[in-house]
Design a protein around this motif. Structure first.
Motif, PDB file in Angstrom:
ATOM      1  N   THR A 177      -7.429   9.152   6.206  1.00  0.00           N
ATOM      2  CA  THR A 177      -6.790   9.779   5.041  1.00  0.00           C
ATOM      3  C   THR A 177      -7.675  10.878   4.461  1.00  0.00           C
ATOM      4  N   LEU A 178      -8.968  10.567   4.319  1.00  0.00           N
ATOM      5  CA  LEU A 178      -9.889  11.558   3.766  1.00  0.00           C
ATOM      6  C   LEU A 178      -9.929  12.818   4.619  1.00  0.00           C
ATOM      7  N   THR A 192      -6.397  14.087  -3.101  1.00  0.00           N
ATOM      8  CA  THR A 192      -7.325  13.339  -2.239  1.00  0.00           C
ATOM      9  C   THR A 192      -7.923  12.163  -3.001  1.00  0.00           C
ATOM     10  N   MET A 230     -15.908   1.270  -0.851  1.00  0.00           N
ATOM     11  CA  MET A 230     -14.571   0.879  -0.401  1.00  0.00           C
ATOM     12  C   MET A 230     -14.512  -0.579   0.058  1.00  0.00           C
ATOM     13  N   ILE A 237      -9.290  -1.048   6.603  1.00  0.00           N
ATOM     14  CA  ILE A 237      -9.480  -0.225   5.409  1.00  0.00           C
ATOM     15  C   ILE A 237     -10.447   0.929   5.699  1.00  0.00           C
ATOM     16  N   SER A 257      -9.229   4.769   5.362  1.00  0.00           N
ATOM     17  CA  SER A 257      -9.871   5.660   4.395  1.00  0.00           C
ATOM     18  C   SER A 257     -10.399   6.911   5.091  1.00  0.00           C
ATOM     19  N   LEU A 298      -5.272   3.755  -2.246  1.00  0.00           N
ATOM     20  CA  LEU A 298      -5.242   3.039  -0.971  1.00  0.00           C
ATOM     21  C   LEU A 298      -6.214   1.862  -1.002  1.00  0.00           C
ATOM     22  N   ILE A 299      -7.434   2.150  -1.466  1.00  0.00           N
ATOM     23  CA  ILE A 299      -8.450   1.103  -1.500  1.00  0.00           C
ATOM     24  C   ILE A 299      -8.056   0.015  -2.510  1.00  0.00           C
ATOM     25  N   CYS A 309     -20.261   3.880   1.605  1.00  0.00           N
ATOM     26  CA  CYS A 309     -19.396   2.910   2.294  1.00  0.00           C
ATOM     27  C   CYS A 309     -19.094   1.736   1.373  1.00  0.00           C
ATOM     28  N   SER A 343       0.830  -1.204   0.000  1.00  0.00           N
ATOM     29  CA  SER A 343       0.000   0.000   0.000  1.00  0.00           C
ATOM     30  C   SER A 343       0.863   1.253   0.000  1.00  0.00           C
ATOM     31  N   VAL A 397      -7.008   8.179  -2.009  1.00  0.00           N
ATOM     32  CA  VAL A 397      -8.037   7.278  -1.484  1.00  0.00           C
ATOM     33  C   VAL A 397      -8.266   6.110  -2.447  1.00  0.00           C
TER      34      VAL A 397
END
Lengths: 311, 276
Positions: free
Chosen positions: A300-301, A232, B115, A293, A297, A239-240, B112, A94, A236
């Motif tokens: 980070t957001l 951003t 993700m 996760i 998320s 990352l996901i 949601c 990651s 994100v």
């Protein structure tokens, strides 16, 4: 935001002309909202709840009577070397997959931020891997990085007598795998940053230039802060995607070389659930994965969006 | 400004970066047209002489792995994206236009979903599909695709709805149109750029999907195009030319689909990105 579209002039449009009620009726809900919501509930929300349920049992394919074991699976997880190593693998993966495509993506977007057929063509080149299946990408790279593949043929031609086993050396394989994912994700970052660059007003850069700022300074002080929303989105999304990585691992290394050197969490969950058939235990792993996760998320957001607000 | 003093620096840099980036794709492409022996010997060089043998071999394979998995993928992908577009456009419209607390709650739950990795839900999903009698069927795979990707569609459509004036719908209602007519005749045509990006994103994702068809459809009932590629890796272990040809043929339809819709798609992507 969007005030102009949602605001209504008082009294300008009364409901007298229409016999339909303003508030949504049951029929409206059933036709417009219910089908999508229902499928989503049955195939995503319900399974999440079921995963949590399974994770509290010792369910397994070859065990006839399933029983409730409380948090035992979770306790076992943190003593399980396979799982701990998969967390380590996913962390490294990651980090690389979030940082590298972001950095290269900004740089390439700045270079490509011009009009003309050459730049248009190159944009398509960078985006193409996003349209190709991870399975195909993985097979291509397996060939490219094979011990007798073109990369090592090139290195041998340059006089390197023992070029590295990019995918067969346990110390290197994870980094090779990460690079392949970075290569595939790069195009997405480039496109999003290019879109962000189009939103940077030319006058600002010119004003800074008149004030005597050099190109680097102009980039850091003017352009980069305005690219915050693009950063951003990219971070994100990367990352996901990094957390979901399964295809590359399955096709390129199948978790190896050695034991678990490239086995990501996503890979281990499926291995445990569908190969070893330890459903309860795999579900506990899946729940831990989901919690990590979700936390990552949200954090980070929050951090990245705070940067955006400052402007 | 480097650009103004040395005008050739930027195109040159761009070209070099692009070329390095393109090498793996170049390798994949040229090896489709090489005899298998040459692929192993010199992977990088141009085919000498170029041959269509690899493509012919894949297309006329007696197992007809390519044709049957192509058919499966076409059916699954087109059914999934059509149903997804219809359901998520309607749901996105509903949620964007009705701001009660529970619409907002549904929206949050859907966001949601954007993700959630499939790995987290696949084990129970197989149970749900079994209980519906849809495990290992095309319908089951389509149903899962619809559930899993509906958040993305709703996200794009409801974001796009902000740019469409409510007054249009009110005018249609005053003229006596039902909600159904208003949506399909007035709103949906205006959603075209959003529809294009939903179709292309989901088309690409579902066509290229490997994990979900592997688990839900399973190799026993047949394969989609990508599980087919994976399955045949062993068969083509010594036949690099055949492998690259199969991958080329598996990628071609979605690449063409993408190129056809690309213009609309970049509009949709950048529109969504800047709206945030």
């Amino acid at each position: 935001m969007a005030v102009s579209t949602t605001h209504r002039r008082p009294g300008a449009l009364t409901r007298r002309g229409s016999r339909r009620p303003v508030r949504p009726g049951l029929w409206h809900f059933l036709t417009f909202a219910a089908p999508g919501t229902l499928v989503y509930t049955c195939l995503v929300l319900l399974p999440i709840a079921m995963s949590v349920g399974y994770s509290l049992t010792n369910q397994a394919l070859l065990r006839p009577n399933t029983r409730f074991v409380g948090l035992r699976n979770y306790a076992l997880l943190f003593k399980d070397d396979t799982f701990l190593s998969s967390l380590r693998v996913t962390t490294i993966l990651s980090l690389i997959v979030v940082i590298v495509p972001n950095v290269l993506g900004v740089a390439i977007a700045v270079v490509l931020d011009r009009r003309g057929w050459l730049y248009n063509a190159l944009r398509s080149v960078f985006f193409t891997p996003m349209v190709i299946s991870s399975v195909v990408i993985s097979v291509i790279w397996t060939r490219v990085l094979a011990d007798d593949g073109p990369v090592n043929q090139g290195l041998r031609a340059l006089g390197v007598s023992e070029p590295p086993g990019w995918l067969s050396d346990p110390d290197i394989a994870l980094y090779s795998l990460s690079s392949i994912v970075c290569w595939q994700m790069l195009g997405f970052c480039v496109v999003v940053y290019l879109a962000g660059l189009q939103g940077v007003p030319q006058e600002l850069a010119e004003a800074a230039a008149i004030d005597g700022a050099g190109p680097l300074r102009r980039f850091w002080k003017v352009t980069w802060p305005l690219l915050a929303p693009a950063l951003t989105i990219n971070t994100v999304v990367l990352l996901i995607s990094a957390f979901k990585i399964f295809d590359h691992v399955k096709v390129i290394t199948n978790g190896g070389p050695g034991t678990g050197t490239t086995a990501s969490v996503a890979f281990v969950v499926l291995q445990e659930g569908f190969v070893e058939n330890r459903t309860g235990y795999a579900s506990a792993e899946a729940v831990v994965m989901l919690v990590i996760i979700a936390l990552l998320s949200v954090v980070t957001l929050r951090i990245l969006q705070r940067r955006e607000v400052q402007l | 400004m480097t650009g103004s003093r040395l005008p050739w620096v930027r195109p040159l840099v761009a070209l070099v970066i692009g070329a390095v980036f393109f090498i793996p794709l170049y390798i994949a492409l040229i090896n489709v047209f090489k005899a298998s022996g040459q692929v192993a010997r010199d992977t990088m060089s141009l085919p000498a002489p170029p041959t269509l043998d690899n493509l012919v071999r894949v297309l006329t394979d007696p197992d007809s792995l390519f044709w049957s998995s192509l058919r499966t993928s076409v059916v699954v992908t087109s059914l999934s994206i059509v149903i997804l577009t219809v359901l998520s456009a309607m749901l996105g419209h509903y949620l964007a236009r009705h701001g009660q607390w529970w619409s907002r709650a549904v929206m949050v739950l859907l966001l949601c979903g954007l993700m959630i990795p499939p790995q987290v839900i696949l084990i129970p999903v197989t149970q749900v599909l079994k209980s519906l009698g849809l495990m290992s069927t095309l319908q089951g795979l389509v149903l899962f695709n619809v559930g899993y990707y509906v958040p993305f569609g709703v996200f794009v459509f409801s974001g796009f709805m902000k740019g469409i004036p409510r007054e249009l719908e009110e005018a249609a209602a005053i003229d006596g149109a039902t909600r159904w007519q208003t949506f399909w005749r007035v709103v949906f045509p205006l959603l075209r750029p959003a529809t294009a990006s939903v179709l292309i994103f989901l088309g690409v994702w579902i066509w290229n999907d490997f994990l979900n068809p592997l688990i839900i459809y399973g190799p026993r009932e047949g394969t989609t195009i990508m599980t087919g590629v994976y399955k045949s890796l062993g068969q083509y272990a010594a036949d690099f030319g055949g492998m690259f040809a199969l991958m080329f043929l598996a990628t071609l339809p979605i690449l063409v689909f993408y190129l056809l819709l690309q213009k609309q798609f970049v509009k949709g992507l950048t529109g969504g990105a800047t709206k945030g």
